[in-house]
Design a protein around this motif. Structure first.
Motif, short mmCIF file in Angstrom:
data_model
loop_
_atom_site.label_atom_id
_atom_site.label_comp_id
_atom_site.label_asym_id
_atom_site.label_seq_id
_atom_site.Cartn_x
_atom_site.Cartn_y
_atom_site.Cartn_z
N LEU A 20 2.85 -2.00 4.21
CA LEU A 20 1.43 -2.29 4.07
C LEU A 20 0.96 -1.98 2.65
N ALA A 21 1.40 -0.89 2.10
CA ALA A 21 1.04 -0.53 0.72
C ALA A 21 1.65 -1.51 -0.27
N TRP A 23 2.18 -4.57 0.20
CA TRP A 23 1.43 -5.82 0.31
C TRP A 23 -0.01 -5.65 -0.21
N GLY A 24 -0.65 -4.52 0.06
CA GLY A 24 -2.07 -4.31 -0.26
C GLY A 24 -2.34 -3.96 -1.72
N LEU A 27 -2.66 -7.04 -3.93
CA LEU A 27 -3.89 -7.76 -3.59
C LEU A 27 -5.12 -7.05 -4.16
N TYR A 28 -5.10 -5.71 -4.10
CA TYR A 28 -6.21 -4.96 -4.66
C TYR A 28 -6.28 -5.15 -6.18
N TYR A 31 -7.87 -8.47 -6.77
CA TYR A 31 -9.29 -8.36 -6.45
C TYR A 31 -10.06 -7.67 -7.57
#
Length: 123
Positions: A20-21, A23-24, A27-28, A31
């Protein structure tokens, strides 16, 4: 010793959180870069508007100054052609009298006092 249930929960949490980290976090990053780009764009647009307003203010100031200088030159030419400031003021007084519709006008004398009326109303 350690509780096998707690170890199992920690192991499952680690196995789930690491992907999850992975992938996230990217993305962050995307963003936050998008937000930073939008902020730079808004700042550039604001700076452009400010520059346009300042240029318009300078143009209006230059036009007003040119008009004032033109009026001053025109007044100086008229003044010189009428024999100086006194002649120009007399000319302006005559123009003001021509534009008024008053039935009674006081004219100053040499002493600066108004002439008294001999006959105010003609019968």
């Amino acid at each position: 010793m350690r509780n096998p249930g707690v170890v199992l929960i920690l192991l499952i949490a680690a196995v789930l959180l690491v992907p999850l980290a992975m992938w996230g976090i990217p993305l962050y990053g995307l963003y936050s870069e998008r937000l930073a780009g939008e902020a730079r764009l808004a700042e550039a647009q604001s700076s452009r508007r400010i520059a346009i307003l300042e240029a318009e203010a300078r143009r209006e100031s230059a036009v007003a100054l040119a008009e004032a200088e033109g009026a001053a030159k025109a007044n100086r030419i008229i003044q010189d052609s009428l024999g100086g400031p006194e002649g120009y003021l007399r000319y302006l007084q005559i123009q003001a009298l021509a534009e008024t519709r008053a039935s009674l006008i006081y004219v100053p004398t040499e002493a600066g006092l108004p002439v008294t009326e001999a006959r105010r109303l003609q019968e």
